[in-house]
Write an enzyme that holds these catalytic residues in place. Structure first.
Site, short mmCIF file in Angstrom:
data_model
loop_
_atom_site.label_atom_id
_atom_site.label_comp_id
_atom_site.label_asym_id
_atom_site.label_seq_id
_atom_site.Cartn_x
_atom_site.Cartn_y
_atom_site.Cartn_z
N ARG A 262 0.82 -1.21 -0.07
CA ARG A 262 -0.16 0.00 0.09
C ARG A 262 0.81 1.38 -0.07
NH1 ARG A 262 -5.27 1.30 3.60
NH2 ARG A 262 -6.02 -0.11 1.99
N HIS B 112 -7.64 0.74 -6.22
CA HIS B 112 -7.72 -0.15 -5.04
C HIS B 112 -8.33 -1.23 -5.60
CE1 HIS B 112 -7.70 -1.53 -1.13
NE2 HIS B 112 -8.69 -0.38 -0.54
N ASP C 189 -17.35 6.70 -1.41
CA ASP C 189 -16.18 6.86 -0.42
C ASP C 189 -15.81 8.28 0.05
OD1 ASP C 189 -13.76 6.05 0.54
OD2 ASP C 189 -12.68 5.81 -1.25
N CYS D 215 -16.68 1.48 0.71
CA CYS D 215 -15.20 0.69 1.09
C CYS D 215 -14.94 0.75 2.41
CB CYS D 215 -14.15 0.97 0.01
SG CYS D 215 -13.64 2.84 0.40
N GLN E 14 -9.76 -3.95 -3.24
CA GLN E 14 -11.39 -3.66 -2.71
C GLN E 14 -12.42 -4.09 -3.76
OE1 GLN E 14 -12.19 -1.98 0.35
NE2 GLN E 14 -14.15 -2.43 -0.45
N ARG F 71 -13.56 -8.85 1.85
CA ARG F 71 -12.29 -8.55 1.58
C ARG F 71 -11.47 -9.87 1.88
NH1 ARG F 71 -10.33 -3.21 1.69
NH2 ARG F 71 -8.46 -4.40 0.90
N1 CP Z 1 -11.23 -0.35 2.55
C1 CP Z 1 -9.92 -0.40 3.13
O1 CP Z 1 -9.04 -0.49 2.27
O2 CP Z 1 -9.97 0.11 4.20
P1 CP Z 1 -8.46 -0.02 5.27
O3 CP Z 1 -7.89 1.24 4.77
O4 CP Z 1 -9.01 0.06 6.57
O5 CP Z 1 -7.54 -1.09 4.74
N1 NVA Z 2 -10.11 6.36 -1.31
C1 NVA Z 2 -9.63 6.09 0.16
C2 NVA Z 2 -9.75 4.55 0.36
C3 NVA Z 2 -9.54 4.07 1.89
C4 NVA Z 2 -9.72 2.80 1.82
C5 NVA Z 2 -8.19 6.58 0.39
O1 NVA Z 2 -7.40 6.43 -0.69
O2 NVA Z 2 -8.12 7.00 1.62
#
Ligand code: CP
Ligand code: NVA
Length: 309
Positions: free
Chosen positions: A106, A133, A226, A265, A136, A293
């Site tokens: 990530r 993502h 989101d 999400c 997700q 997930r």
């Molecule tokens: N939806 C998602 O990826 O959540 P986190 O940021 O908690 O991993």
């Molecule tokens: N769009 C959000 C998703 C978090 C899971 C971010 O990137 O923070």
């Protein structure tokens, strides 16, 4: 069919048939877990999980999936690695490939997961970048298929900031054969290149971007939203002002299909992009979505690490 040794950096990395195989494997894992008969498909396998941004769901669902499958997760916060002191992503990938059987990352720039995948000799999985993502959206497609029994004729509307989740959803809907509509204010649309790719997969009319949230939700079967401020973005008052008309609330939900479901999400900013009433209401799938997930990622790991389907 085999996905052995492949990377998963984008929803566009999958063919339609591979998506179906992954979702079928996820369903099988979910059933087996409930019945206490999960096969230890990852026995003896190590999976490195690297996070340059915070995470609750991705981190725990990957770790849980690996453990359920008999493997061993190695969780790493990038600030505690030499990455945080300037070691390159490529060198990190080459070294980790000597220890582990898969790497999830990530991070911020999407180019970093690509660089890692180029250097690593083991599968690399995008656990969220600024651009996409895909893990997700794999779980989201699984959740939608569970609820509707398939994708044919399903209209998904995404409301708000055209961020990483919106980008992967556009590609995911195109791959699955659903229509995708994003309702975003000017300047907040999903990525232009991604929209182009989604249109080339699904056809012009199947991928739309509109400004009017009421028009966008009309007749939709899945309403998705989101956060207005993603990790790494500035939390300016202007974003809140611009995105306020796109809040997923009861008024918008009432304009959708009578059987419409609500997805997010998570994490949610209650009272901003979604109201409590809608998030906690009878149409919300968000808790199943979060659970899924783990099932979707278990399937992904099994297939990337060589399981035949
Ligand atoms: N939806 C998602 O990826 O959540 P986190 O940021 O908690 O991993
Ligand atoms: N769009 C959000 C998703 C978090 C899971 C971010 O990137 O923070």
């Amino acid at each position: 069919m085999s996905l052995k040794g492949r990377d998963f950096l984008s929803m566009a990395d999958l063919e339609a048939g591979e998506l179906v195989a992954l979702l079928d494997r996820a369903a099988e894992f979910k059933r087996a877990l409930r019945e206490g008969r999960v096969r230890p498909s990852l026995q003896g396998k190590l999976v490195a999980l690297i996070f340059q941004k915070p995470s609750t769901r991705t981190r725990v669902s990957f770790e849980a999936a690996v453990r359920h499958l008999g493997g061993h997760p190695i969780n790493m916060n990038a600030t505690e690695m030499q990455l945080g002191r300037g070691e390159t992503i490529s060198d990190t990938g080459r070294v980790l490939s000597r220890y582990v059987h898969a790497i999830t990352l990530r991070t911020f720039a999407h180019r970093e997961v690509e660089e890692l995948a180029e250097a690593a000799e083991v599968p690399v999985i995008n656990a969220l970048t600024d651009l996409e993502h895909p893990c997700q959206v794999l779980a989201d497609l699984f959740t939608i298929r569970e609820r509707f029994g398939g994708f044919s004729g399903i209209k998904l509307t995404y409301l708000g900031d055209g961020n990483n989740v919106a980008n992967s959803l556009a590609l995911g809907c195109a791959l699955a054969g659903m229509t995708f509509t994003a309702a975003s204010p000017p300047g907040y649309e999903p990525d232009e290149a991604i929209l182009g790719k989604a249109r080339s997969m699904a056809g012009e009319g199947a991928v739309r971007v509109v400004q009017d949230p009421r028009e966008a939700v009309s007749g939709a079967h899945v309403l998705y939203t989101d956060v207005w401020v993603s990790m790494g973005q500035g939390d300016e008052a202007r974003r809140h002002r611009d995105l306020r008309p796109y809040q997923l609330n009861r008024e918008l939900l009432e304009l959708a299909d009578p059987d419409a479901v609500v997805m997010h999400c998570l994490p949610a900013h209650r009272g901003q992009e979604i109201t409590d009433e809608v998030l906690d209401g009878p149409c919300s799938l968000v808790w199943d979505q979060a659970e899924n997930r783990m099932h979707a990622q278990a399937a992904l790991l099994c297939l990337l690490m060589g399981e035949e389907v």
